[in-house]
Design an enzyme around this catalytic site. Structure first.
Site, PDB file in Angstrom:
ATOM      1  N   HIS A  78      43.836  45.468  44.454  1.00  0.00           N
ATOM      2  CA  HIS A  78      44.336  44.751  43.179  1.00  0.00           C
ATOM      3  C   HIS A  78      44.171  45.665  41.928  1.00  0.00           C
ATOM      4  O   HIS A  78      43.324  46.319  42.070  1.00  0.00           O
ATOM      5  CB  HIS A  78      43.939  43.269  42.695  1.00  0.00           C
ATOM      6  CG  HIS A  78      42.213  43.039  42.915  1.00  0.00           C
ATOM      7  ND1 HIS A  78      41.935  42.999  41.683  1.00  0.00           N
ATOM      8  CD2 HIS A  78      41.592  43.088  43.735  1.00  0.00           C
ATOM      9  CE1 HIS A  78      40.607  42.258  41.761  1.00  0.00           C
ATOM     10  NE2 HIS A  78      40.471  42.369  42.654  1.00  0.00           N
ATOM     11  N   ASP A  80      44.242  44.976  38.907  1.00  0.00           N
ATOM     12  CA  ASP A  80      43.283  44.535  37.900  1.00  0.00           C
ATOM     13  C   ASP A  80      42.500  44.139  38.140  1.00  0.00           C
ATOM     14  O   ASP A  80      41.323  43.999  39.396  1.00  0.00           O
ATOM     15  CB  ASP A  80      43.944  42.868  37.212  1.00  0.00           C
ATOM     16  CG  ASP A  80      43.595  42.251  37.711  1.00  0.00           C
ATOM     17  OD1 ASP A  80      44.071  42.048  39.566  1.00  0.00           O
ATOM     18  OD2 ASP A  80      43.617  41.161  38.079  1.00  0.00           O
ATOM     19  N   ASP A 141      34.959  45.999  41.256  1.00  0.00           N
ATOM     20  CA  ASP A 141      36.646  45.314  41.195  1.00  0.00           C
ATOM     21  C   ASP A 141      37.526  45.407  40.871  1.00  0.00           C
ATOM     22  O   ASP A 141      38.007  44.202  39.882  1.00  0.00           O
ATOM     23  CB  ASP A 141      35.375  43.597  41.585  1.00  0.00           C
ATOM     24  CG  ASP A 141      36.629  42.864  42.134  1.00  0.00           C
ATOM     25  OD1 ASP A 141      37.749  42.890  41.819  1.00  0.00           O
ATOM     26  OD2 ASP A 141      36.236  41.406  41.251  1.00  0.00           O
ATOM     27  N   GLU A 175      45.166  39.887  40.171  1.00  0.00           N
ATOM     28  CA  GLU A 175      44.738  39.196  41.379  1.00  0.00           C
ATOM     29  C   GLU A 175      43.009  38.185  40.746  1.00  0.00           C
ATOM     30  O   GLU A 175      43.088  37.161  41.114  1.00  0.00           O
ATOM     31  CB  GLU A 175      43.226  39.581  42.320  1.00  0.00           C
ATOM     32  CG  GLU A 175      43.180  39.508  43.397  1.00  0.00           C
ATOM     33  CD  GLU A 175      41.231  38.725  43.072  1.00  0.00           C
ATOM     34  OE1 GLU A 175      40.964  38.495  44.301  1.00  0.00           O
ATOM     35  OE2 GLU A 175      41.079  39.397  42.467  1.00  0.00           O
ATOM     36  N   GLU A 176      42.812  38.544  39.871  1.00  0.00           N
ATOM     37  CA  GLU A 176      41.870  37.467  38.788  1.00  0.00           C
ATOM     38  C   GLU A 176      41.756  36.429  37.977  1.00  0.00           C
ATOM     39  O   GLU A 176      41.359  35.644  37.967  1.00  0.00           O
ATOM     40  CB  GLU A 176      40.926  39.062  37.757  1.00  0.00           C
ATOM     41  CG  GLU A 176      40.263  40.373  38.340  1.00  0.00           C
ATOM     42  CD  GLU A 176      39.037  39.691  39.403  1.00  0.00           C
ATOM     43  OE1 GLU A 176      38.998  38.939  39.155  1.00  0.00           O
ATOM     44  OE2 GLU A 176      38.259  40.774  39.627  1.00  0.00           O
ATOM     45  N   ASP A 198      38.159  44.513  49.141  1.00  0.00           N
ATOM     46  CA  ASP A 198      37.863  44.094  47.463  1.00  0.00           C
ATOM     47  C   ASP A 198      36.492  44.366  47.292  1.00  0.00           C
ATOM     48  O   ASP A 198      35.239  44.487  48.432  1.00  0.00           O
ATOM     49  CB  ASP A 198      38.498  42.775  47.388  1.00  0.00           C
ATOM     50  CG  ASP A 198      38.882  42.228  45.663  1.00  0.00           C
ATOM     51  OD1 ASP A 198      37.817  43.360  45.158  1.00  0.00           O
ATOM     52  OD2 ASP A 198      39.331  41.707  46.076  1.00  0.00           O
TER      53      ASP A 198
HETATM   54 ZN   LIG Z   1      38.696  41.702  43.590  1.00  0.00          ZN
END
Ligand SMILES: [Zn+2]
Length: 259
Positions: A78, A80, A141, A175-176, A198
């Site tokens: 992801h 973001d 992340d 995603e977050e 991830d």
């Molecule tokens: Zn993540």
């Protein structure tokens, strides 16, 4: 470009997502980063590169096995970073050969990363660690995931002796804030199965997940002058508290494990 160079370049992009904008991607920085990656994938020579209006970037590394049919495998990460802490002006630093003990992230602001609080740090004694100055997220992340995937396909392209089927890669926004899968076009991706790279420990494979659904409960009170409140006033905060206390105390994430 090495894995670390890539990662250090990606964390310069501010891609914090935002729960409140009701847009996809939720912040413009994610699209800017996706466009940057799109160019990089073109430069690497990947096929079927497409970036849609929602910020989902996909590409293919064509397979090099011709004598039989093999499944299409996908890798996803992801774009973001978490809305909880700033992702702007990230200033990464490499702690070489971590000796154990506290890492002073920021002497001026007194910010320290300590194994007392994060005992897992001690699993990485002797390794090089990438940290921030303590005032922003690092964004590992999930920019680590993106750097891993792109470096892996880059490696596979330079090493055709490694045999593989078609590999699809995808980078998604938001995603977050729980919307990463929201507008993910599974048919367009076209993988038989896929893995998300991830945040996690080296070698960890997660194959199930908890349900992160949200419920919004609204308590409505009745405002009455306190002098005339008896049997009339309804204090919404008290009802909300009563509601929370009714939830099973030991069935919360901080008190449970397994199933
Ligand atoms: Zn993540």
């Amino acid at each position: 470009m090495t894995l670390v160079d890539r990662f250090l370049e990606y964390v310069k992009f501010d891609t914090q997502s935002d729960e409140l904008t009701n847009m996809t991607p939720s912040t413009p920085g994610q699209m800017i980063f996706a466009q940057h990656l799109e160019k990089e994938l073109h430069k690497l020579g990947l096929s079927d590169i497409s970036l849609d209006e929602n910020g989902y970037l996909m590409a293919t590394l064509p397979g090099n096995i011709s004598d039989r049919k093999v499944p299409v495998v996908g890798f996803i990460a992801h774009l973001d970073t978490s809305p909880d802490m700033s992702g702007r002006h990230v200033s990464p630093r490499i702690v070489e050969n971590y000796p154990g003990g506290d890492i002073v992230l920021n002497a001026t602001d007194g910010i320290t990363l300590s194994p007392e609080e994060f005992p897992e740090l001690l699993n990485y004694v002797g390794q090089d660690l990438i940290v921030t100055d303590g005032n922003t997220l690092l964004g590992a992340d999930d920019k680590a995931g993106i750097a891993e995937i792109i470096t892996a396909v880059d490696y596979l392209m330079k090493h055709p002796e490694i045999k593989h089927g078609d590999i699809r890669i995808a980078f998604n926004p938001d995603e977050e804030i729980g919307l990463g899968a929201h507008k993910f076009d599974v048919a367009r991706f076209g993988a038989d199965w896929a893995y998300t790279m991830d945040g996690g420990e080296i070698g960890e494979l997660e194959f199930e997940n908890f349900n992160a659904a949200v419920a919004t409960v609204t308590f409505k009170g009745r405002n009455v002058h306190p002098g005339y409140a008896k049997h009339k006033m309804i204090n919404s905060m008290r009802i909300a508290n009563q509601f929370v206390i009714m939830l099973p105390r030991w069935e919360t994430p901080e008190h449970t494990e397994g199933f």
